[in-house]
Scaffold this active site. Sequence first.
Site, PDB file in Angstrom:
ATOM      1  N   MET A 276     -10.114   6.835   7.827  1.00 39.71           N
ATOM      2  CA  MET A 276     -10.345   7.623   6.602  1.00 39.71           C
ATOM      3  C   MET A 276     -11.367   8.727   6.848  1.00 39.71           C
ATOM      4  SD  MET A 276     -10.271   4.499   3.867  1.00 39.71           S
ATOM      5  CE  MET A 276     -10.936   3.228   4.936  1.00 39.71           C
TER       6      MET A 276
ATOM      7  N   ASP B   3       0.842  -1.191   0.000  1.00 38.75           N
ATOM      8  CA  ASP B   3       0.000   0.000   0.000  1.00 38.75           C
ATOM      9  C   ASP B   3       0.878   1.241   0.000  1.00 38.75           C
ATOM     10  OD1 ASP B   3      -2.099  -1.657   0.291  1.00 38.75           O
ATOM     11  OD2 ASP B   3      -2.559  -1.140   2.364  1.00 38.75           O
TER      12      ASP B   3
ATOM     13  N   LYS C 159      -3.653   2.572  -2.894  1.00 37.56           N
ATOM     14  CA  LYS C 159      -4.917   3.259  -3.157  1.00 37.56           C
ATOM     15  C   LYS C 159      -4.993   4.368  -2.125  1.00 37.56           C
ATOM     16  CE  LYS C 159      -7.836  -0.186  -2.837  1.00 37.56           C
ATOM     17  NZ  LYS C 159      -7.141  -1.376  -2.554  1.00 37.56           N
TER      18      LYS C 159
HETATM   19  N1  SAH Z   1      -5.558  -1.517   7.529  1.00 32.49           N
HETATM   20  C1  SAH Z   1      -5.292  -0.235   8.119  1.00 32.49           C
HETATM   21  C2  SAH Z   1      -6.307   0.807   7.741  1.00 32.49           C
HETATM   22  C3  SAH Z   1      -6.308   1.139   6.276  1.00 32.49           C
HETATM   23  S1  SAH Z   1      -7.410   2.443   5.890  1.00 32.49           S
HETATM   24  C4  SAH Z   1      -5.187  -0.383   9.649  1.00 32.49           C
HETATM   25  O1  SAH Z   1      -5.506  -1.436  10.175  1.00 32.49           O
HETATM   26  O2  SAH Z   1      -4.775   0.568  10.300  1.00 32.49           O
HETATM   27  C5  SAH Z   1      -6.363   3.845   5.971  1.00 32.49           C
HETATM   28  C6  SAH Z   1      -6.674   4.686   7.177  1.00 32.49           C
HETATM   29  O3  SAH Z   1      -6.032   4.118   8.295  1.00 32.49           O
HETATM   30  C7  SAH Z   1      -6.165   6.096   7.108  1.00 32.49           C
HETATM   31  O4  SAH Z   1      -7.060   6.924   6.376  1.00 32.49           O
HETATM   32  C8  SAH Z   1      -6.142   6.466   8.565  1.00 32.49           C
HETATM   33  O5  SAH Z   1      -7.436   6.765   9.046  1.00 32.49           O
HETATM   34  C9  SAH Z   1      -5.733   5.150   9.209  1.00 32.49           C
HETATM   35  N2  SAH Z   1      -4.290   5.104   9.511  1.00 32.49           N
HETATM   36  C10 SAH Z   1      -3.378   4.273   8.996  1.00 32.49           C
HETATM   37  N3  SAH Z   1      -2.163   4.485   9.541  1.00 32.49           N
HETATM   38  C11 SAH Z   1      -2.312   5.481  10.429  1.00 32.49           C
HETATM   39  C12 SAH Z   1      -1.443   6.166  11.333  1.00 32.49           C
HETATM   40  N4  SAH Z   1      -0.129   5.862  11.420  1.00 32.49           N
HETATM   41  N5  SAH Z   1      -1.959   7.149  12.111  1.00 32.49           N
HETATM   42  C13 SAH Z   1      -3.269   7.464  12.042  1.00 32.49           C
HETATM   43  N6  SAH Z   1      -4.125   6.858  11.220  1.00 32.49           N
HETATM   44  C14 SAH Z   1      -3.664   5.878  10.415  1.00 32.49           C
END
Ligand code: SAH
Length: 465
Positions: free
Chosen positions: A384, A249, A271
């Site tokens: 998101m 990703d 994405k």
């Molecule tokens: N699979 C991922 C989520 C993917 S969707 C998980 O389990 O975390 C992507 C969203 O994840 C981003 O829009 C944000 O809301 C969140 N995200 C991912 N990494 C982050 C981080 N280091 N700090 C804050 N939000 C994060």
Amino acid sequence: MRHFPIFLAVAGRRVVVAGGGETALAKLRLLLKTEAQLTVFARDASPDIHRLAKEGRLRLVARAFGPGDALCAVLAYAATEDPAEDARVASLARVDGALVNIVDNLQDSAFITPAIVDRDPVVVAIGTEGAAPVLARQIKADLEERLPASLGALARIGRGLRAAAATLAPGGARRAFWADFYLRTGPRTIAENGLAAVPQAAAALLEAHRTATPAPASVTFVGAGPGDPDLLTLKARKALDTADVVLHDRLVPPAILELARREAVLIDVGKQGFGTSTAQDDINALLLAEARPGRAVVRLKAGDPSVFARLDEETEALAAAGIAWQVMPGVTAASAAAAQIGQSLTRRGRNSGLRLLTAHDAAGFAEQDWRALARPGEVAGIYMGKRAARFLQGRLMMHGADPATPVTVVENASLPEARTIATTLGALATALADAAPAGPALILYGLAPHAAQAALSPPLLETMP
Ligand code: SAH
């Protein structure tokens, strides 16, 4: 990086050192490990240097360095312990075309000499660009302890085996042989039967690998966690270590991608919010195409692969094609964000349930059971959500949520640049617009930063009215 690390070919080539004292000797000790032709220029060389000259390990010229003395030399060291003399030597040696190092003068040197861990032909060079010699020594000491003394001998035997190993199928089979040789069979044979037994054990090992059945196609879904490489699981590290291909990703940071095996092919299939993206069907097709020839394919997803990451769409495509897969969980953003603000996602008497929501789905803003969420004490991790703040706020307040409900937005959770925006539901949209987080952000609905934590990290905490 101001200095680019390389390994210079010096065998049989000239290296000159100006100076005959301790400083020169320290460099000579390193240079004597090489097969370079060493010449030392010194009017009064120390007894140690005289001895080395007598033993034929270097040539000693008992006068000061002069014009032409560095002709055909690849390297020249100015190590006279006299800055003016060093400068004179350096300018003469530069004219002769040598790369010049002035000991303890980073500024005027064309190269610097790293700290070295020597398991020839395996050599580790450690440099800090002069910034932290103590750190370099510490790293060297750690590596000296960790790398077995027999490593060099093993690598020399390994060099002789390369032609035979080339008859194994490239990729998985060959790599499995080398990993086995260097990490298991090699060290074990040395420990049990000595170095002399290694060639025979290696031949047997080669035969065993030749007749082994090739690995079937399979894909490993790996959770990369929220960004801090130290939050990867050991299994994730191992999968990255052995990957042939990594499909990742966009959110996975370079520091984690760097942990992939050096030969691994990295493919960004990111994405991102509303930006350019690889269509899901294309990702599925790519996964199948990469896995079919039996490559070790890692599908690296930010956070946990099972949270808002379309894991099921990809596993279904693999299952339909009869390709095996496995999932290695990772730390999801909601966990990392809660850790960042020192809070518990559940709490006895407050919330016996926790929701992980996305503010977006394929159709746009995502509808939720707003009435249930609006009840006091509810907690949700909202993914998101940056651009949906106004929508979330409106929906929740319309369903009776208290505008004073605490909301904390954590940007870049787990990373050094993490930022916490503590606000309330009523002020969420303006607070987010003001803070304008550029990195990924998770909205913790129903949680304020822990008071003690907030007191500890004031620079990272912005409190919005
Ligand atoms: N699979 C991922 C989520 C993917 S969707 C998980 O389990 O975390 C992507 C969203 O994840 C981003 O829009 C944000 O809301 C969140 N995200 C991912 N990494 C982050 C981080 N280091 N700090 C804050 N939000 C994060």
